[in-house]
Enzyme design. Structure first.
Site, PDB file in Angstrom:
ATOM      1  CD1 TRP A  77       0.016  -1.720   2.960  1.00  9.94           C
ATOM      2  CD2 TRP A  77       0.898   0.328   3.197  1.00  9.94           C
ATOM      3  NE1 TRP A  77       0.950  -1.784   3.978  1.00  9.94           N
ATOM      4  CE2 TRP A  77       1.511  -0.529   4.144  1.00  9.94           C
ATOM      5  CE3 TRP A  77       1.301   1.661   3.158  1.00  9.94           C
ATOM      6  CZ2 TRP A  77       2.483  -0.110   5.035  1.00  9.94           C
ATOM      7  CZ3 TRP A  77       2.282   2.084   4.045  1.00  9.94           C
ATOM      8  CH2 TRP A  77       2.861   1.203   4.968  1.00  9.94           C
ATOM      9  CB  SER A  90       6.657  -8.265   4.720  1.00 12.97           C
ATOM     10  OG  SER A  90       5.678  -9.272   4.548  1.00 12.97           O
ATOM     11  CE1 TYR A 136       0.526 -19.291   0.264  1.00  9.39           C
ATOM     12  CE2 TYR A 136       0.882 -17.232  -0.876  1.00  9.39           C
ATOM     13  CZ  TYR A 136       0.458 -17.913   0.233  1.00  9.39           C
ATOM     14  OH  TYR A 136      -0.028 -17.235   1.315  1.00  9.39           O
ATOM     15  CD  GLU A 142      12.071  -6.273  -6.723  1.00 13.24           C
ATOM     16  OE1 GLU A 142      12.918  -5.968  -5.868  1.00 13.24           O
ATOM     17  OE2 GLU A 142      12.365  -6.568  -7.881  1.00 13.24           O
ATOM     18  CB  CYS A 153      11.280  -1.330   0.242  1.00 12.91           C
ATOM     19  SG  CYS A 153      11.424  -0.537  -1.358  1.00 12.91           S
ATOM     20  CD  GLU A 168      11.025  -3.322   5.864  1.00 15.50           C
ATOM     21  OE1 GLU A 168      10.340  -4.365   5.943  1.00 15.50           O
ATOM     22  OE2 GLU A 168      11.267  -2.746   4.796  1.00 15.50           O
TER      23      GLU A 168
HETATM   24  P1  NAD Z   1       2.820  -7.379   3.305  1.00 14.39           P
HETATM   25  O1  NAD Z   1       3.821  -8.385   2.897  1.00 14.39           O
HETATM   26  O2  NAD Z   1       2.104  -7.558   4.584  1.00 14.39           O
HETATM   27  O3  NAD Z   1       1.673  -7.254   2.188  1.00 14.39           O
HETATM   28  C1  NAD Z   1       1.969  -7.067   0.826  1.00 14.39           C
HETATM   29  C2  NAD Z   1       0.882  -7.707  -0.014  1.00 14.39           C
HETATM   30  O4  NAD Z   1       0.845  -9.104   0.278  1.00 14.39           O
HETATM   31  C3  NAD Z   1      -0.529  -7.173   0.276  1.00 14.39           C
HETATM   32  O5  NAD Z   1      -1.255  -7.110  -0.939  1.00 14.39           O
HETATM   33  C4  NAD Z   1      -1.121  -8.255   1.179  1.00 14.39           C
HETATM   34  O6  NAD Z   1      -2.512  -8.359   1.101  1.00 14.39           O
HETATM   35  C5  NAD Z   1      -0.473  -9.507   0.629  1.00 14.39           C
HETATM   36  N1  NAD Z   1      -0.392 -10.598   1.606  1.00 14.39           N
HETATM   37  C6  NAD Z   1      -0.301 -10.497   2.962  1.00 14.39           C
HETATM   38  N2  NAD Z   1      -0.276 -11.733   3.518  1.00 14.39           N
HETATM   39  C7  NAD Z   1      -0.350 -12.626   2.505  1.00 14.39           C
HETATM   40  C8  NAD Z   1      -0.355 -14.043   2.430  1.00 14.39           C
HETATM   41  N3  NAD Z   1      -0.289 -14.794   3.529  1.00 14.39           N
HETATM   42  N4  NAD Z   1      -0.431 -14.620   1.210  1.00 14.39           N
HETATM   43  C9  NAD Z   1      -0.489 -13.869   0.090  1.00 14.39           C
HETATM   44  N5  NAD Z   1      -0.499 -12.527   0.091  1.00 14.39           N
HETATM   45  C10 NAD Z   1      -0.413 -11.907   1.278  1.00 14.39           C
HETATM   46  O7  NAD Z   1       3.584  -5.987   3.244  1.00 14.39           O
HETATM   47  P2  NAD Z   1       3.037  -4.555   3.586  1.00 14.39           P
HETATM   48  O8  NAD Z   1       3.003  -4.373   5.054  1.00 14.39           O
HETATM   49  O9  NAD Z   1       1.804  -4.283   2.813  1.00 14.39           O
HETATM   50  O10 NAD Z   1       4.205  -3.655   2.951  1.00 14.39           O
HETATM   51  C11 NAD Z   1       5.375  -3.390   3.606  1.00 14.39           C
HETATM   52  C12 NAD Z   1       6.498  -4.294   3.157  1.00 14.39           C
HETATM   53  O11 NAD Z   1       6.693  -4.178   1.746  1.00 14.39           O
HETATM   54  C13 NAD Z   1       7.810  -3.896   3.763  1.00 14.39           C
HETATM   55  O12 NAD Z   1       8.518  -5.032   4.185  1.00 14.39           O
HETATM   56  C14 NAD Z   1       8.545  -3.215   2.618  1.00 14.39           C
HETATM   57  O13 NAD Z   1       9.940  -3.199   2.719  1.00 14.39           O
HETATM   58  C15 NAD Z   1       8.067  -3.997   1.456  1.00 14.39           C
HETATM   59  N6  NAD Z   1       8.263  -3.252   0.204  1.00 14.39           N
HETATM   60  C16 NAD Z   1       9.276  -3.630  -0.640  1.00 14.39           C
HETATM   61  C17 NAD Z   1       9.507  -2.923  -1.814  1.00 14.39           C
HETATM   62  C18 NAD Z   1      10.608  -3.321  -2.773  1.00 14.39           C
HETATM   63  O14 NAD Z   1      10.581  -2.883  -3.922  1.00 14.39           O
HETATM   64  N7  NAD Z   1      11.589  -4.116  -2.360  1.00 14.39           N
HETATM   65  C19 NAD Z   1       8.703  -1.835  -2.121  1.00 14.39           C
HETATM   66  C20 NAD Z   1       7.696  -1.467  -1.236  1.00 14.39           C
HETATM   67  C21 NAD Z   1       7.482  -2.196  -0.076  1.00 14.39           C
END
Ligand code: NAD
Length: 502
Positions: A169, A247, A257, A269, A305, A404
């Site tokens: 998000w 994450s 999966y 990423e 990130c 993080e």
């Molecule tokens: P998150 O991993 O909780 O969620 C990301 C996405 O995964 C969301 O759409 C969520 O609904 C989905 N998701 C959550 N649990 C899931 C599951 N069990 N199975 C399948 N999908 C699932 O991350 P967040 O809190 O939304 O975002 C923050 C994280 O994203 C941080 O760790 C940040 O560093 C990372 N991030 C990385 C980059 C990059 O380019 N490396 C860019 C932006 C954010």
């Protein structure tokens, strides 16, 4: 990954009205539809806690419909014509620009991002990405191998088929487009699941894509939660590749999966704990550096990130730099994301505020010192505001230095030698990005070569631009890159066609 900066002229109104949310259903096979279950989920404004909209709560059956539609569209072949793709994606870039104000307002209110960032950074970046990859479509082609006489080996790149996209998000429209634009340009059809905290701009983008001439089924968006809709994307047998940003913990789930379903390609990423390293020769530049460090650490409220959340500074400069960084942090204006003078919005949700507070409180209990910030602010708004926070007297073993935080908190650590700086920089499970500050080319080159990270910026925080591949090493991700021609290639399969000439 954050959006690359860009500038446009601003209109004169200072506080914009909350936008009207018009699209809340899933977008499948070219049309808006309710979730099969009929269920919806709420999306809230992080700046007030107010309900913005009820959104279709996609589940396994909705992802299934979207994957079937995407596969049908792929097999029908209209998207396989480069001219069709180029025209539609270029038109989509135009439509994003024509509707920029609405898209910017949706991301600002849904994710709590300052409207100015969305207007001048995120949404121009989305248009740029669609246009850049549209133009790249006829620039990625195959090779003829140097075979012996009597044979001809042709190496081609083919689209993988259906690409699943699951994104966070923090930059809602940009994160989706970083995946969708290169995947679509390479000839794939997509099934995207935006984050449940900020799904609105993705739905509007899918609608604009259809207006731009994308055939039904080429660009599907299924909102829903991670463990249900996200998992369904990861597990679906008709989805040939999955591009995930989020994450590290959920990244591991996507590997599971893939293993448990059809061994789809997985591009990850993930998270980071990026060091910003200031060498001892930078005394004359500490003000410039402090301001750059503040931007790197506190941009998007640290929900980035590549956030420069670890400042590693030569001990001879530590006190002065920390002072200047604290001053730069204290000048950042927090407030209503829809106010054009706001420089930092709220954290995405209450649990994020609690997590960030916990990291700082635990560090203080272990002997660290808060130089500025350190507790929630603007609580009367109902929003989740935490101020830019600088913490020093941090030791490398503290969680604040290792994990993080995904909030506006920077930990300052000192070093005496170049070797020690490099050792501290690499003392992390992550390897997404780093910045090195030194006027000594030899030192900065040695540091750049020694740091285990996907992007190392010298003398200024940066993630590169659209021409340079972006992604992580180690638990920050693997399997491909965002940006660059490399991003397009990762959504293709290599094929060798071998002729025997008789
Ligand atoms: P998150 O991993 O909780 O969620 C990301 C996405 O995964 C969301 O759409 C969520 O609904 C989905 N998701 C959550 N649990 C899931 C599951 N069990 N199975 C399948 N999908 C699932 O991350 P967040 O809190 O939304 O975002 C923050 C994280 O994203 C941080 O760790 C940040 O560093 C990372 N991030 C990385 C980059 C990059 O380019 N490396 C860019 C932006 C954010």
């Amino acid at each position: 990954m954050s959006s690359h900066s860009n500038s446009t002229s601003l209109a004169t109104v200072d506080v914009l009205p909350v936008p009207t949310v018009t699209r809340t259903q899933a977008f499948i096979d070219g049309a808006f539809v309710d979730a099969q279950s009929g269920r919806t989920f709420p999306t809230y404004a992080p700046s007030t806690g107010h309900l913005l909209a009820m959104v279709a709560d996609g589940g396994v059956e909705d992802v299934d419909l979207a994957a079937l539609a995407a596969r049908r569209a792929f097999d029908a072949g209209s998207w396989s014509h480069a001219d069709v793709r180029r025209a539609a994606m270029t038109r989509l870039a135009d439509l994003v620009e024509e509707n920029a104000q609405e898209l910017a307002a949706l991301d600002a209110i849904d994710a709590g991002k300052p409207i100015t960032d969305c207007e001048t950074g995120d949404i121009p970046e989305v248009a740029h990405l669609f246009r850049w990859y549209a133009e790249a479509i006829d620039k990625v082609f195959g090779k003829v191998s140097p075979t012996s006489e009597g044979h001809l080996g042709i190496i081609t790149r083919e689209p993988v088929g259906v690409v699943g996209i699951v994104v966070p998000w923090n930059y809602p429209a940009v994160m989706l487009t970083f995946k969708a634009a290169p995947a679509l340009a390479a000839g794939n059809c997509v099934v995207a699941k935006p984050a449940e905290q900020a799904p609105l701009s993705a739905l509007r983008l899918a609608e604009l894509a259809t207006e731009a001439g994308f055939p039904p089924g080429v660009f599907n968006v299924v909102p829903g939660d991670g463990p249900t809709a996200g998992r369904a994307v990861g597990m679906h047998p008709l989805i040939d590749a999955v591009a995930f940003t989020g994450s590290t913990q959920v990244g591991r789930e996507f590997l599971r999966y893939a293993a448990e379903s059809n061994m789809k390609n997985v591009v990850l990423e993930l998270g980071g704990k990026s060091p910003q390293i200031v060498l001892a020769d930078m005394k004359a530049d500490l003000q410039v550096i402090a301001e750059d460090l503040a931007g790197a650490a506190f941009g998007n409220a640290g929900q980035n990130c590549t956030a420069g959340s670890r400042v590693l500074v030569a001990n001879v400069l530590r006190e002065e730099l920390t002072d200047r960084l604290a001053q730069a942090a204290s000048k950042i204006r927090l407030g209503d994301p829809m106010d054009r003078s706001t420089e930092m919005g709220p954290l995405i949700e209450r649990t994020a505020l609690e997590r960030v507070s916990r990291y700082v409180d635990e560090a203080v209990a272990l002997g660290a010192r808060v130089r500025v910030g350190g507790s929630a602010v603007l609580e009367d708004t109902g929003g989740h505001f935490y101020p830019p926070t600088v913490v020093d007297q941090v030791t490398p073993d503290m969680a604040i230095a290792r994990e993080e935080i995904f909030g506006p908190v920077v930990a300052v650590l000192g070093f005496d030698t170049e070797e020690e700086a490099l050792q501290l920089a690499n003392d992390s499970e992550y390897g997404l990005a780093a910045t090195v500050w030194s006027h000594d080319v030899d030192v900065s080159f040695r540091m750049a070569r020694g740091i285990r990270a996907g992007t190392v910026a010298i003398n200024g925080y940066s993630e590169g631009d659209i021409t340079t591949p972006f992604g992580g090493h180690r638990t920050s991700g693997f399997g491909g890159r965002d940006s660059g021609i490399e991003a397009m290639e990762q959504y293709t399969e290599l094929k060798t066609t071998w002729f025997t000439l008789r």
